[in-house]
Design an enzyme around this catalytic site. Structure first.
Site, mmCIF file in Angstrom:
data_model
loop_
_atom_site.group_PDB
_atom_site.id
_atom_site.type_symbol
_atom_site.label_atom_id
_atom_site.label_comp_id
_atom_site.label_asym_id
_atom_site.label_seq_id
_atom_site.Cartn_x
_atom_site.Cartn_y
_atom_site.Cartn_z
ATOM 1 C CG ASP A 313 -2.219 0.807 0.925
ATOM 2 O OD1 ASP A 313 -2.354 1.354 -0.195
ATOM 3 O OD2 ASP A 313 -3.057 0.915 1.838
ATOM 4 N N GLY A 332 -1.335 8.109 4.488
ATOM 5 C CA GLY A 332 -0.516 7.191 3.701
ATOM 6 C C GLY A 332 0.967 7.322 3.987
#
Length: 425
Positions: A313, A332
């Site tokens: 990811d 993120g």
């Protein structure tokens, strides 16, 4: 420091520790590589061919290339974060020979032309970058894309990389996409329940004064999603599982025979909500870091087979985007260059996991989740493998990254473990 291009063959890797997750073997052998293939594997190959360059590999690990189910690239539209070339270089340095590219670029990969653009701009040799095609136009969750037309362009599969809130739309997706035979990847998340939460709701969110995102934002969406899967019978991959309750629900679904696989982002195996006390914006992730009980359940779920794989990811974001207060930073962190050394240090070195267990979760099992043959190191086969030194130390600093972005909480720290070489033919 950096994973180099594989040396010209033939090359004889002497006394390397060869990991084979498919055969479940971990042994020290000699490996001869010639003409882009594994020519021979034996306990000892003596002097080898006269023209072979000998390389002492004592203490080094030779394993199949790593496979990432989903990561984000900036190109097209956000090239300041990451380009296809820089992502390719980061994958090489981290030991990843296959990367699934999420479709949330600008423009998104929601039509045949956008899919073709990405495919045409991927570097030709080395790691294989495989674009996912969007499920809905603009990845907005409102109208299905032309799934059959996109399927003709041979994407990795279908996903928005975003949650689908409309269950009727989800049902139509699973019904229409089933005969196409491509993987479908879904993120179970109820944005309404998540609200404006920026970390996991609980003791630490109250102490740190940050809005909390409850664990049921995942579990409620997951329970509903599983009911749709049960009704349609369409196989799906569940991405970004992050809670103990999510693991429990998936365990029950698999016990019922539902055709689901599931993955967890790597950082949920190492970090918890307590670490947010630093207010480091790189710790702002989506889904948010869970409690220690979540982390333990995710690790147990992987070892027991309830969860199938570890995902990177990788989410590159610029310095300007992340250098803001924690709650204002986009979620993120990057990971392609960090996953293997950090997980090796945390799980293998203390003896919590075997090397084969880690490699299986990072290589073999992600490939099977994508309905692909996994990378293997087999005589007569083309090479897709990496040479890893678990003892080599290096500093996590901007100068040592291939990625354009540096949003990681490990910046400035010293790590052990480095990919030295990659063969990918």
């Amino acid at each position: 420091m950096n994973a180099s291009t594989a040396p010209a063959d033939p090359v004889l890797l002497r006394q390397v520790r060869l990991l084979d997750p498919v055969a479940d073997t971990d042994q020290v052998v000699d490996v001869l590589i010639a003409q882009g293939k594994v020519a021979q594997i034996a306990a000892s190959l003596g002097d080898g061919p006269e023209d072979a360059r000998s390389q002492d590999c004592s203490g080094l690990i030779l394993g199949p290339g790593l496979v990432d189910l989903y990561s984000q690239c900036g190109e097209p539209g956000f090239e300041e974060r990451e380009t296809l070339a820089s992502l390719w270089a980061a994958a090489r340095r981290g030991g990843y020979t296959r990367i699934g590219l999420l479709p949330g670029t600008r423009p998104p990969v929601d039509n045949a032309a956008a899919l073709a653009f990405v495919q045409e701009h991927i570097p030709a040799d080395g790691p294989c970058l495989l674009p996912w095609a969007a499920v809905t136009l603009g990845c907005r969750g409102e109208q299905l894309t032309e799934l059959a037309e996109l399927a003709e362009g041979k994407p990795l599969g279908f996903t928005d990389g975003q949650p689908l809130r409309d269950l009727a739309l989800l049902r139509r997706l699973l019904e229409y996409a089933h005969p196409l035979g491509l993987p479908i990847m879904l993120w179970p998340l109820n944005r309404g329940l998540a609200g404006d939460g920026v970390m996991r709701e609980g003791h630490w969110s109250l102490q740190f004064g940050l809005p909390g995102n409850p664990a049921m934002s995942e579990s409620a969406a997951l329970a509903a999603l599983l009911e749709v899967v049960a009704a349609t019978g369409t196989p799906v991959h569940l991405m970004r599982i992050s809670t103990a309750r999510g693991v429990e629900l998936i365990r029950g679904a698999k016990a019922r025979g539902l055709p689901v696989t599931a993955s967890v982002p790597w950082f949920h195996l190492l970090l918890t909500d307590e670490q947010v006390r630093s207010y480091n914006p790189s710790l702002h992730t989506d889904p948010p870091l869970g409690q220690e009980s979540d982390r333990a359940a995710l690790l147990t779920g992987l070892r027991s087979g309830v969860l199938d794989a570890i995902a990177v990811d990788h989410t590159p974001l610029t310095y300007e985007e992340k250098t803001v207060p924690f709650a204002e930073a986009p979620p993120g962190m990057i990971g392609l260059e960090l996953v293997l050394p950090l997980l090796w240090q945390a799980l293998v070195e203390p003896g919590l996991w075997t090397p084969l267990e880690l490699w299986r979760s990072l290589s073999t099992d992600p490939a099977w989740c994508l309905n692909q043959d996994p990378p293997m190191i087999t005589e007569g086969q083309a090479t897709e493998m990496i040479l890893f030194d678990p003892a080599q130390t290096w500093l996590v600093e901007i100068a040592n990254f291939k990625s354009f972005s540096h949003n990681t909480p490990w910046l400035g720290q010293s790590l052990k473990g480095q990919v030295l070489q990659m063969w990918c033919t």
